[in-house]
Design an enzyme around this catalytic site. Structure first.
Site, PDB file in Angstrom:
ATOM      1  N   ASP A 402       0.826  -1.202   0.000  1.00  0.00           N
ATOM      2  CA  ASP A 402       0.000   0.000   0.000  1.00  0.00           C
ATOM      3  C   ASP A 402       0.863   1.257   0.000  1.00  0.00           C
ATOM      4  O   ASP A 402       1.950   1.292   0.584  1.00  0.00           O
ATOM      5  CB  ASP A 402      -0.891  -0.015   1.249  1.00  0.00           C
ATOM      6  CG  ASP A 402      -1.810   1.179   1.335  1.00  0.00           C
ATOM      7  OD1 ASP A 402      -2.658   1.325   0.436  1.00  0.00           O
ATOM      8  OD2 ASP A 402      -1.679   1.966   2.286  1.00  0.00           O
ATOM      9  N   GLU A 455       0.937  -0.554  -5.164  1.00  0.00           N
ATOM     10  CA  GLU A 455       0.011   0.558  -5.417  1.00  0.00           C
ATOM     11  C   GLU A 455       0.878   1.808  -5.509  1.00  0.00           C
ATOM     12  O   GLU A 455       1.246   2.397  -4.497  1.00  0.00           O
ATOM     13  CB  GLU A 455      -1.010   0.700  -4.293  1.00  0.00           C
ATOM     14  CG  GLU A 455      -2.020   1.796  -4.576  1.00  0.00           C
ATOM     15  CD  GLU A 455      -2.548   2.497  -3.326  1.00  0.00           C
ATOM     16  OE1 GLU A 455      -3.530   3.245  -3.442  1.00  0.00           O
ATOM     17  OE2 GLU A 455      -1.959   2.313  -2.250  1.00  0.00           O
TER      18      GLU A 455
END
Length: 726
Positions: A402, A455
């Site tokens: 993330d 990401e």
């Protein structure tokens, strides 16, 4: 009893720097001394373990809870303490201060060097036996602490009972505590560098209490799992990768309000995802976290599956159930930042141990969280070890990392003057870059067959390219990168009134300029359906019929476009409202024809994507794609071909206006009979039913091909065609 006054005073204040030097049994010039610190005890007997007989009664030091005696000079012997408590039964106890060192020399060396691949095997709480006595060893990194004690349900949370020994070679404190058992609660009481006392959860705890409680739970280290051959094969680049992204707490509720357990999810989520044709589940973070509203993206217990849904064994059951059903499991993993809760990592030993000290480096302004100090070898070791832990101990297939962009840039979401340049004066976080390379290198070498996904929302080069051998240059080493550019452009295009789309054809075509610079995943993730952004259906232009048709066309375009696929839960239902993490998906939509049609389309798209190699074998290679027609902006039509190995071919034609286009000629790479694999306008999907029967090429050149097909293009629809083989 003869203890120096300063030792006695330090023990009573729980400030002794070396409790093992005075507690336990020690040979001294004046005899064999035994001392024990036992708050709540009335009197204590010294028991010879061999004979079971009392050798002496320990004397209480005046005004203290320290008991001791000096026996005549003799050899040390194995002993126990019979403790007569002021309130409670008499207990025969093993003395923690009679046991040897916990950490081995090699562990010390690797921990100090920051190169221990599996620090979780020696740090934290570990159930074990020492000298035939069952209990648990406790170890914690706190190099600047003045004193660390284990406190827990087994010692009335009294920091005087079990002060630890400091192994100065690596800054780790250790102790073996007899009689501690699985399920016991514990924390570390830390007298910090500034003299303040903090009570911290174990950074390496394998299990933790359900919030709002914050204690760690003594639990076994999960056994190591080998990489399954079928999973390694399924995770390869040339295989289909269609990911169903799930927030476990809100996918479905039991009785309309209760979370499903991991085992209940194994019985419901797994068969649902399999029936829908997805190849992998991606779970929003399952590491223990204090705040439900963070969705797991502010974790503190990085080694503990959240107890919201059950035990570590229950989580492992879910993963194994998915594997047995042919589904991979990817975990969202958050090494970018952590919350500042008092029981967590913040100022762990009274100093900025895990986080950067300067707020210009260590405080994340967007999320009010703290940023890991990637320049510290022990912190990098903690995080890299955690990545390996989930892959090896729970057998998950991969990690989706993330907020990578926030790690790569020192000025991420910061104003001028609010960030510190790197040593070269630049904005890149060189320490974070090195960490990511090392993490991916470790995963690749220690767990071949597993995958990592980033990401990452910027144009940072080489995210999914390998680093150099010395990890000092080259790419970051991820297997895949989320294609955020494709996602933003495509959703913007889909939100346009079709009458204006002719002016924005580039939003469909520009992505092919860079589509093979990285190994991309096409994400329609949870981030696109929260915080007032509305649902995917709600983003579509037009009346109800057009919005559903637009969404179906978007899905058809996405599944046919180069790149792996990701869809957040609810997208397959054409959920009309944005995701609400406190509720559940609106499952009643399955009974409504328009929503039912979209769900059926997603199932069929997954089936076709999985079964036809042209649509997945070269997802990340330029040889798997070729434009046929991208210039027909006036009619908002695009057409392209997808190629597998060995001549497998699919042709994709999309009409992004509500006007059917009959007699539309399209060049195709191969002559012969063709048929529709997918037509998003089929009536069974809720469409108007415009389509094509069996098609045969004509010897009419078009779009630089010697043969062509004449098609009826349905309104707001995507066609996927394949050549019929006799």
């Amino acid at each position: 009893m003869t203890l120096q006054d300063h030792d006695l005073s330090a023990l009573m204040r729980a400030e002794h720097q070396d409790p093992f030097s005075v507690l336990g049994m020690h040979s001294r010039p004046d005899g064999l001394a035994v001392h024990a610190l036992l708050p709540g005890a009335e009197w204590v007997e010294l028991i010879d373990q061999a004979s079971g007989e009392a050798r002496a009664t320990l004397q209480r030091a005046a005004g203290s809870v320290v008991f001791g005696i000096v026996l005549p000079a003799q050899d040390a012997f194995s002993y126990q303490l019979r403790v007569h408590w002021a309130a409670g039964p008499v207990q025969l106890l093993e003395d923690p201060y009679r046991f040897p060192l916990v950490l081995q020399e090699m562990d010390l060396w690797l921990l100090a060097e920051g190169t221990h691949l599996r620090p979780f095997e020696c740090l934290g709480a570990h159930l074990r036996s020492m000298e035939g006595v069952a209990g648990a060893s406790f170890t914690v990194w706190a190099p600047n602490a003045k004193r660390v004690s284990v406190v827990g349900s087994f010692n009335q949370w009294d920091g005087r009972r079990h002060p630890m020994r400091l192994r100065r070679e690596c800054g780790v404190w250790e102790i073996f505590i007899p009689h501690v058992a699985q399920g016991d609660l514990y924390k570390f009481e830390i007298l910090g560098a500034t003299g303040q006392i903090a009570v911290k959860a174990d950074p390496f705890a394998f299990h933790a209490q359900l919030r709002p409680d914050t204690a760690s739970v003594v639990y076994p280290l999960p056994p190591r799992l080998p990489m399954r051959e079928d999973r390694a094969a399924a995770n390869a680049f040339g295989q289909p990768l269609s990911i169903y992204e799930v927030h476990l707490g809100s996918w479905r509720k039991a009785d309309g309000w209760r979370w499903l357990s991991y085992r209940e999810l194994a019985d419901t989520l797994v068969p649902y995802a399999k029936d829908m044709g997805f190849t992998h589940l991606e779970l929003l973070p399952v590491s223990e976290h204090p705040f439900d509203g963070s969705w797991g993206y502010q974790p503190l217990g990085l080694f503990a599956p959240t107890s919201r849904f059950g035990t570590p064994e229950d989580f492992r059951y879910l993963v194994e159930a998915a594997h047995d059903a042919g589904l991979g499991v990817i975990l969202d993993w958050v090494p970018a930042h952590f919350p500042s809760d008092a029981h967590g990592l913040a100022e762990f030993d009274g100093t900025h141990l895990y986080e950067y000290a300067d707020p210009k480096e260590g405080f994340h302004q967007d999320w009010n969280t703290l940023i890991y100090n990637f320049g510290r070898t022990e912190v990098r070791n903690f995080l890299v070890g955690n990545a390996l832990y989930w892959l090896e101990r729970y057998g998950v297939d991969g990690l989706r990392v993330d907020a990578v962009a926030s790690m790569l840039y020192r000025d991420y979401s910061r104003q001028e003057g609010q960030w510190i340049p790197n040593k070269h004066g630049g904005r890149e976080n060189l320490e974070a870059i090195e960490f990511l390379r090392r993490m991916n290198h470790t995963v690749g070498t220690e767990r071949p067959g597993a995958i990592t996904l980033a990401e990452e929302s910027t144009a940072f080069p080489g995210v999914s390219r390998p680093p150099s051998a010395d990890l000092q240059s080259g790419g970051l080493g991820f297997h895949y990168k989320w294609n955020m550019g494709w996602m933003h452009d495509t959703l913007k295009y889909a939100a346009l009134d079709p009458v204006h789309r002719r002016h924005h054809q580039n939003q469909l075509t520009f992505g092919l300029m860079y589509a093979f610079t990285e190994n991309f995943v096409l994400p329609l993730s949870h981030d696109e359906v929260v915080h007032g952004k509305g649902s995917l259906l709600g983003k579509m232009a037009g009346d109800d019929w057009q919005r559903f048709a637009n969404l179906r066309a978007l899905y058809g375009f996405m599944w046919a476009y180069p790149g792996k696929k990701l869809l957040f839960m609810g997208g397959e239902l054409a959920q009309p409202t944005e995701w609400a993490d406190g509720g559940e998906l609106p499952w009643a939509l399955e009974q409504q024809s328009a929503h039912q049609g979209v769900q059926r389309l997603v199932r069929d798209l997954n089936r076709v994507y999985r079964d036809f190699p042209a649509l997945h074998q070269q997802d990340v290679q330029s040889g798997g794609f070729g434009w046929i027609a991208h210039e027909d902006a006036a009619q908002s039509v695009v057409a392209f071909a997808r190629y597998g190995f060995g001549g497998d071919t699919a042709v994709v034609v999309c009409n992004f206006t509500p006007v059917p286009r009959h007699g539309y000629r399209i060049g195709v790479p191969q002559a012969g009979a063709w048929r529709e694999l997918i037509n998003t306008d089929y009536a069974v999907y809720g469409g108007s039913g415009v389509g094509n029967g069996e098609l045969s090429t004509e010897a009419v050149a078009a779009h630089q091909h010697a043969q062509s097909l004449v098609l009826s293009l349905p309104p707001l629809a995507c066609l996927v065609l394949t050549r019929m083989v006799a």
